[in-house]
Design an enzyme around this catalytic site. Structure first.
Site, PDB file in Angstrom:
ATOM      1  N   CYS A  85     -20.685  -6.745  13.264  1.00 10.06           N
ATOM      2  CA  CYS A  85     -21.056  -5.377  13.642  1.00 10.06           C
ATOM      3  C   CYS A  85     -19.648  -4.583  14.377  1.00 10.06           C
ATOM      4  O   CYS A  85     -19.904  -3.468  14.413  1.00 10.06           O
ATOM      5  CB  CYS A  85     -22.162  -5.377  14.868  1.00 10.06           C
ATOM      6  SG  CYS A  85     -23.407  -6.172  14.179  1.00 10.06           S
ATOM      7  N   HIS A 139     -28.239   1.880  13.714  1.00  5.89           N
ATOM      8  CA  HIS A 139     -27.002   0.905  13.753  1.00  5.89           C
ATOM      9  C   HIS A 139     -26.908   0.688  11.957  1.00  5.89           C
ATOM     10  O   HIS A 139     -27.259  -0.809  11.704  1.00  5.89           O
ATOM     11  CB  HIS A 139     -27.688  -0.469  14.393  1.00  5.89           C
ATOM     12  CG  HIS A 139     -26.468  -1.456  14.642  1.00  5.89           C
ATOM     13  ND1 HIS A 139     -25.181  -1.322  14.338  1.00  5.89           N
ATOM     14  CD2 HIS A 139     -26.575  -2.701  15.138  1.00  5.89           C
ATOM     15  CE1 HIS A 139     -24.552  -2.220  14.414  1.00  5.89           C
ATOM     16  NE2 HIS A 139     -25.298  -3.222  14.991  1.00  5.89           N
TER      17      HIS A 139
END
Lengths: 376, 324
Positions: free
Chosen positions: A81, A324
Site C-alpha cells: 500500500c 484505496h
C-alpha cells in the site's frame, strides 16, 4: 529544492476502465496541470501493487510508454500500500538526472471475487507467519485495534467517529469513492463486523483508480515545494514485533522528515494519513508525533481532526472514504496536499502553509512521510 | 504463551473459510506470535490449554441415514457419542465413512475414539441427552420409549411427521421430552427444529437449544403441530410441483429449472422428491392429512401411482428422472 508542479487523478471507485485507461487519464490531467507536454517528462516511476494478479497486467513500464508516446526510462516500484509513496520518493531521487519526472500509480481490483481479493491483498503480509494462520489484513488491524483499546483506553466509538469524519470530508470531494453517499453514525455502527472489533465501515473500500504527480527542479507559479520525503522499513508480521500499538517505520520516517524540513509538528496544519483501517489513522497521528501515544482518541472526540479543527486530517476523505486503489493511494495523498497548499480544495479547503502525507504498506512494513510547503 | 488478543474473522479468503478466530499470543519476553485458533480461547488463557466447553455425553438411537448423520454431527463438533444400533459393525462403518470424507484418516481416528456403538440400549442410560432416530413408525417408537422409562436425561425424537405430543404419552418424564428435528444431511444442514409439547419444561428446551448451538446450528422453537415449520411449508409446495407436472404445465426439467432460477432454490422440487423418495413423501403427506384433515395435505394422485409402480426416486433408480 524540489517541487511538485502538476497533479492529476481519476475518480476512485468501482470503475470500468483498464489500468492503461486509468493511468492515461491521471497522466494527462497531471501534464495539463503542470502545463507540460509528454515530451517534457524525462523519466517515469510507476507504482502498482496487484495489477499482476488482478487484472493480470504487469510490465506497466511499457504500458506507460504507450500512453506517453515516448521512450524514456520507466521504472516500476512495489511496496504494497506504500507503493505510491515509494514512487514519489523515487521520482524525487530521479531529479538528479532529469528536469521533470512523472510518478503514476494505479490499481484495478474491483472485478475480482471477494475471497480472491482478500487473499491477493494478503500478499502484502508474511505468507508463512500471517497468511497461513488466517491473518488477512482486516484481522491484523483488528488485533492491533484491540491492543490499542486495552493499552490506551481507546474504543470502537472513537474509530466510528474517524469513519464518520472521513465520510463527511469525502462528501466535499467529487472524485471520492464515497462522494454523495450519506454515511451516518448509525449506519457505521450497525454495519456488519468484518473482523471483531472492526466493522465494515472501519475498512477502506476496494477501489479502482490512478493518480499522477509531476516533480521538477524548476519552480513555477503553481509549484508546491517538497521539504522532505523520507522512507523507512520494518518487519511485516506481528509475529516479528513486540509492539502492536505503534509502527516503528512511521516514527522513523516522520522523525527524519521533520528534521530535514526543519519544522515543528505544530506548524503543520493539514495531514493526510494512511487510514486503510480507522485504527491506522489513530495510530498514525500518534506515531507522527502530533499526539502522545494514547492521546489521539481524545483529539478525535474533541473534533480536532475535522475540517474546522486544529489539525484537519484526511480532508479528501482518506483511504476510508476517498478510496484505496492501492498503488495510487500514496500519490492521491500528494494530490490532496497540493490542492490544499494551492488553495484549490474548494469546500474542503483548510488554512495551511505545510501539509504532511504518511503512506504505509501492510501494518507499517514500509512507511513514507512527505512534508510539502506552499510557495505563494 | 498467553493469549493477549483475539479476533473473529468474518471474511473468507481462498484458504480460510469464515468465521474463524485468530489469536495474538505473547511470551514472557514480550515477543508476539499470531496463531489461527483451533478451539475456543479467551484473553488471558494459556495457549495450548483451551477451556473445556462442557459438552454433554450424548446418545443416538438408530443408525440409518439420519441417525448416523446426527452421530457424525456430534462427533465433528467434539462430543462424546453413544450410538445404539442393532448391527454394530454396520453402524460403525456408516459413521466412519462419513467422517473420513470430511476429516481424513488421522482426525477420523481421533473422532472415532469418542464414539461407542452398542446394540445394548442400557449402555446409553448415562447420557445427558438422547436423540431417537429410528423408523418413522408410532408403534416402534412407543415400544422403544417404554424401554427408556428409567432414563433421567433429556429425550428427543427426530421424528419429522409423527405427533410429538402423542409420542410423549409413552415416555418416562414428559417434561424431559421434546422433538429435536435435524435435516438431511444432518452434519451439514444448519437448522434444528426444537418441538415442544405442552409438558416440555423450559430447561429441556434450553438444553436442546444449547446443544444445537454447540453443533454450530440454529435452533428454532416450534409448538407441536403437523409438519412443524419446514415440512408444513415444503410438502404442499412439492405436491403442487407434482400437480403442475401431471397437468402438463411444463416438463420436469423446466419446473425444476424455474424454481431454481426464479426462487434461488439449490435444487428443483421434482429432483428433491426423487432424493427424499416418493414413498416417504406420500407417507408424510398422509400423516399430515390424517392429523389435520386438510385438503392441501392430500398427496397428488400421480405420487401415489408412482409409489404403487415402484418409482420411488433415486433409491429405485426411477422417479421423475431416470438414474439408470
Amino acid at each position: 529544492m524540489n517541487y511538485v508542479n502538476g497533479v492529476g487523478r481519476t475518480s476512485f471507485g468501482v470503475l470500468a476502465s483498464s489500468p492503461k485507461e486509468l493511468m492515461s487519464e491521471a497522466i494527462n490531467s497531471a501534464l495539463a496541470d503542470a502545463e507540460l507536454e509528454a515530451s517534457d517528462v524525462g523519466a517515469v516511476i510507476v507504482s502498482s501493487f496487484l495489477t499482476g494478479v488482478e487484472p493480470r497486467q504487469l510490465h506497466l513500464n511499457s504500458i506507460v510508454s504507450g500512453i506517453l508516446g515516448t521512450n524514456v526510462p520507466v521504472i516500476r516500484v512495489e511496496g504494497a500500500c506504500a507503493s505510491g509513496g515509494i514512487a514519489l520518493k523515487q521520482a524525487l531521487l530521479s531529479l538528479q538526472e532529469h528536469d521533470n519526472v512523472l510518478a503514476v500509480g494505479v490499481e484495478k481490483m474491483s472485478s475480482a471475487a471477494s475471497e480472491k481479493i482478500s487473499s491477493d491483498i494478503a500478499l502484502a503480509g508474511h505468507f508463512e507467519l500471517d497468511y497461513k494462520e488466517g491473518l488477512v489484513f482486516p484481522a491484523a488491524y483488528a488485533l492491533i485495534a484491540q491492543q490499542h483499546f486495552l493499552k490506551h483506553g481507546s474504543s470502537i466509538d472513537d474509530l466510528s467517529l474517524i469513519s464518520l469524519k472521513n465520510h463527511e470530508n469525502a462528501n466535499y470531494n467529487p472524485l471520492a469513492h464515497f462522494y454523495e453517499k450519506q454515511v451516518t453514525l448509525d449506519k457505521i455502527e450497525s454495519s456488519p463486523i468484518v473482523s471483531s472489533p472492526l466493522r465494515l465501515f472501519d475498512c477502506s473500500p476496494i477501489s479502482d483508480g490512478a493518480a499522477a504527480v509531476i516533480v521538477s527542479k524548476k519552480k513555477t507559479s503553481r509549484s508546491v515545494s517538497v521539504l522532505a520525503c523520507e522512507m523507512a522499513s520494518d518487519t511485516i508480521s506481528l509475529s516479528e514485533r513486540k509492539d502492536a500499538t505503534s509502527f516503528k517505520a512511521t516514527k522513523l520516517s516522520a522523525k527524519k522528515a521533520f528534521e530535514k524540513a526543519g519544522l515543528q509538528r505544530k506548524q503543520v496544519k493539514h495531514v493526510e494519513v494512511h487510514d486503510c483501517f480507522t485504527i491506522a489513522e489513530l495510530i498514525a497521528l500518534e506515531d507522527l508525533g502530533f499526539y502522545e501515544a494514547g492521546a489521539a482518541a481524545k483529539a478525535v472526540r474533541k473534533e480536532e481532526t475535522k475540517l474546522n479543527g486544529a489539525l484537519p486530517v484526511n480532508t479528501d476523505g482518506g483511504l476510508k472514504a476517498d478510496g484505496h486503489p492501492i498503488g495510487a493511494s500514496g500519490l492521491a495523498q500528494t494530490f490532496e496536499c497540493v490542492l490544499q497548499l494551492r488553495s484549490e480544495a474548494g469546500k474542503r479547503q483548510v488554512d495551511c502553509d505545510y501539509s504532511l502525507a504518511q503512506n504505509i504498506g501492510g501494518i507499517g512494513g514500509t512507511a513514507v512521510t512527505t512534508i510539502f510547503g506552499a510557495t505563494k | 504463551m498467553k493469549v493477549i488478543g483475539k479476533t473473529t474473522v468474518n471474511v473468507s479468503s481462498l484458504d480460510h473459510k469464515a468465521p474463524y478466530d485468530v489469536l495474538l499470543l505473547q511470551d514472557d519476553s514480550g515477543k508476539l506470535l499470531v496463531k489461527k485458533a483451533d478451539s475456543n480461547y479467551e484473553l488471558g488463557d494459556s495457549f495450548g490449554k483451551p477451556k473445556q466447553e462442557n459438552k454433554p455425553l450424548v446418545g443416538v438411537i438408530g443408525s440409518g441415514v439420519m441417525g448416523s448423520g446426527i452421530a457424525v454431527a456430534f462427533l465433528l463438533n467434539g462430543f462424546s457419542v453413544k450410538v445404539n444400533a442393532r448391527d454394530e459393525a454396520k453402524a460403525l462403518g456408516a459413521i466412519k465413512k462419513k467422517l473420513l470424507k470430511q476429516l481424513g484418516e488421522e482426525k477420523t481416528k481421533q473422532a472415532i475414539s469418542k464414539l461407542v456403538v452398542s446394540s445394548d440400549l442400557k449402555k446409553l442410560m448415562d447420557c445427558e441427552l438422547i436423540v431417537e432416530s429410528i423408523i418413522e413408525n408410532q408403534k416402534e417408537k412407543q415400544e422403544l420409549f417404554k424401554q427408556l422409562t428409567s432414563f433421567k436425561g433429556v429425550l428427543c425424537t427426530n421424528t419429522s411427521s409423527l405427533n410429538v405430543t402423542k409420542l410423549s404419552e409413552f415416555v418416562g418424564k414428559k417434561e424431559n421430552f421434546a422433538g429435536m428435528h435435524f435435516f438431511n444431511p444432518a452434519d451439514k444442514m444448519a437448522l434444528v427444529e426444537v418441538i415442544k409439547t405442552k409438558n416440555t419444561s423450559s430447561t429441556t428446551i434450553e438444553k436442546i437449544a444449547s446443544v444445537s448451538k454447540m453443533l454450530g446450528k440454529t435452533p428454532i422453537i416450534v409448538n407441536d403441530s403437523p409438519g412443524f415449520v419446514v415440512n408444513r411449508l415444503l410438502m404442499p409446495f412439492l405436491n403442487e410441483a407434482i400437480l403442475a407436472y401431471s397437468e402438463g404445465v411444463a416438463s420436469a426439467e423446466e419446473i425444476d429449472s424455474a424454481i431454481k432460477l426464479g426462487l434461488n432454490h439449490p435444487m428443483g422440487p421434482l429432483k428433491l422428491l426423487d432424493l427424499i423418495g416418493l414413498d416417504v413423501f406420500v407417507s408424510i403427506m398422509n400423516s399430515m392429512h390424517a392429523q389435520t384433515k386438510q385438503e392441501k395435505f392430500k398427496p397428488a394422485l400421480l405420487a401415489e401411482k408412482m409409489v404403487s409402480e415402484g418409482k420411488l426416486g433415486i433409491k429405485s433408480k426411477q422417479g421423475f428422472y431416470s438414474y439408470k
